[in-house]
Design a protein around this motif. Structure first.
Motif, mmCIF file in Angstrom:
data_model
loop_
_atom_site.group_PDB
_atom_site.id
_atom_site.type_symbol
_atom_site.label_atom_id
_atom_site.label_comp_id
_atom_site.label_asym_id
_atom_site.label_seq_id
_atom_site.Cartn_x
_atom_site.Cartn_y
_atom_site.Cartn_z
ATOM 1 N N ASP A 72 0.782 -0.807 -0.505
ATOM 2 C CA ASP A 72 0.647 -0.401 0.235
ATOM 3 C C ASP A 72 1.464 1.901 -0.172
ATOM 4 O O ASP A 72 1.744 1.115 0.552
ATOM 5 N N ILE A 73 0.096 2.463 -0.911
ATOM 6 C CA ILE A 73 0.836 3.403 -0.201
ATOM 7 C C ILE A 73 0.129 4.703 0.197
ATOM 8 O O ILE A 73 -0.872 5.359 -0.402
ATOM 9 N N ALA A 74 0.706 4.928 0.747
ATOM 10 C CA ALA A 74 0.025 6.051 1.205
ATOM 11 C C ALA A 74 0.549 8.131 0.814
ATOM 12 O O ALA A 74 1.459 7.423 0.800
ATOM 13 N N ASP A 75 -0.626 8.301 0.069
ATOM 14 C CA ASP A 75 0.051 9.449 -0.806
ATOM 15 C C ASP A 75 0.114 10.762 -0.073
ATOM 16 O O ASP A 75 0.071 10.537 1.328
ATOM 17 N N ALA A 76 1.230 11.647 -1.067
ATOM 18 C CA ALA A 76 1.946 12.667 -0.216
ATOM 19 C C ALA A 76 0.584 13.594 0.708
ATOM 20 O O ALA A 76 0.212 13.621 0.478
ATOM 21 N N TYR A 77 0.562 14.310 1.051
ATOM 22 C CA TYR A 77 0.222 15.088 2.542
ATOM 23 C C TYR A 77 -0.978 15.190 2.829
ATOM 24 O O TYR A 77 -2.013 15.189 3.164
ATOM 25 N N SER A 78 -1.236 13.125 2.676
ATOM 26 C CA SER A 78 -2.271 12.409 3.177
ATOM 27 C C SER A 78 -2.218 12.346 4.985
ATOM 28 O O SER A 78 -1.829 11.879 5.736
ATOM 29 N N VAL A 79 -3.806 11.766 5.476
ATOM 30 C CA VAL A 79 -3.956 11.258 6.450
ATOM 31 C C VAL A 79 -3.833 9.963 6.795
ATOM 32 O O VAL A 79 -5.636 9.825 6.595
ATOM 33 N N TRP A 80 -3.915 9.291 7.413
ATOM 34 C CA TRP A 80 -4.674 7.813 7.279
ATOM 35 C C TRP A 80 -4.697 7.327 8.855
ATOM 36 O O TRP A 80 -3.436 6.970 9.766
ATOM 37 N N GLN A 81 -5.302 6.414 8.781
ATOM 38 C CA GLN A 81 -5.355 5.899 10.474
ATOM 39 C C GLN A 81 -6.811 4.074 9.911
ATOM 40 O O GLN A 81 -7.578 4.489 9.170
ATOM 41 N N GLY A 82 -6.336 3.787 11.131
ATOM 42 C CA GLY A 82 -7.196 1.726 11.413
ATOM 43 C C GLY A 82 -6.370 1.109 10.700
ATOM 44 O O GLY A 82 -5.579 0.970 10.810
ATOM 45 N N TRP A 83 -7.065 -0.332 11.009
ATOM 46 C CA TRP A 83 -6.620 -1.254 11.110
ATOM 47 C C TRP A 83 -6.972 -2.552 9.987
ATOM 48 O O TRP A 83 -8.078 -2.920 10.443
ATOM 49 N N PRO A 84 -7.116 -1.962 8.869
ATOM 50 C CA PRO A 84 -5.828 -1.908 7.964
ATOM 51 C C PRO A 84 -6.269 -0.336 7.875
ATOM 52 O O PRO A 84 -7.462 0.782 7.789
ATOM 53 N N ALA A 85 -5.420 0.384 6.898
ATOM 54 C CA ALA A 85 -5.268 2.225 7.036
ATOM 55 C C ALA A 85 -6.548 2.408 5.937
ATOM 56 O O ALA A 85 -6.637 1.743 5.498
ATOM 57 N N GLN A 86 -7.019 3.474 6.081
ATOM 58 C CA GLN A 86 -8.472 4.180 5.312
ATOM 59 C C GLN A 86 -7.699 5.570 5.463
ATOM 60 O O GLN A 86 -6.816 6.447 6.718
ATOM 61 N N MET A 87 -7.796 6.660 4.110
ATOM 62 C CA MET A 87 -7.345 8.226 4.278
ATOM 63 C C MET A 87 -8.505 8.491 4.685
ATOM 64 O O MET A 87 -9.667 8.096 4.629
ATOM 65 N N VAL A 88 -8.270 9.008 5.722
ATOM 66 C CA VAL A 88 -9.001 10.179 6.761
ATOM 67 C C VAL A 88 -8.738 11.145 6.292
ATOM 68 O O VAL A 88 -10.039 12.365 6.606
ATOM 69 N N ALA A 89 -8.103 12.356 5.913
ATOM 70 C CA ALA A 89 -8.065 13.740 4.656
ATOM 71 C C ALA A 89 -7.142 13.570 3.445
ATOM 72 O O ALA A 89 -5.979 13.083 3.916
ATOM 73 N N ALA A 90 -7.773 13.645 2.609
ATOM 74 C CA ALA A 90 -6.551 14.308 1.899
ATOM 75 C C ALA A 90 -5.414 15.120 1.723
ATOM 76 O O ALA A 90 -5.972 15.796 2.660
#
Length: 131
Positions: A72-90
């Motif tokens: 998985d890739i967490a996009d630049a300047y985004s915020v992720w949370q959870g198990w598994p991770a989900q984007m919470v702020a784009a």
């Protein structure tokens, strides 16, 4: 915790709290090693975990107790949370694109003879934009 530090890339000013960065995976008896990237100014908060082949790009944040799955890739300047991770702020939008800047000059329309123009007068009828 870093199980394979030789396979981990960490960018400048990245912040890794009490997090796990794991570069190996054993899935259905298939063992593999993959790189893990933590970009410049990225943040991994307490108890977050990045699995084999995952990447946290520049300025991205994994909040507490977040699992970024293998690949998985967490996009630049985004915020992720959870198990598994989900984007919470784009990431913020870049705003309007400025293709070019034109020089704009102010020109005077023809004035009747004998009229005197002073700098204190704000008479928009006498002025127009000329690109």
């Amino acid at each position: 915790m870093m199980t394979e530090p030789d396979l981990v890339q960490i960018g400048d000013q990245a912040c890794i709290d009490d997090a796990s960065v794991i570069a190996h995976i054993n899935s259905q008896g298939q063992f593999s090693l993959n790189t893990v990237a933590v970009g410049e100014r990225a943040t991994l908060k307490r108890f977050s975990r990045v699995l084999s082949g995952g990447a946290v790009l520049k300025g991205a944040t994994l909040l507490e107790h977040t699992l970024l799955l293998a690949g998985d890739i967490a996009d630049a300047y985004s915020v992720w949370q959870g198990w598994p991770a989900q984007m919470v702020a784009a990431p913020p939008s870049p705003g309007p694109v400025r293709a070019s800047i034109q020089t704009v000059s102010l020109v005077s329309k023809a004035e009747p003879s004998g009229t005197k123009k002073t700098s204190e007068v704000d008479d928009t009828d006498r002025w127009c934009w000329k690109p």
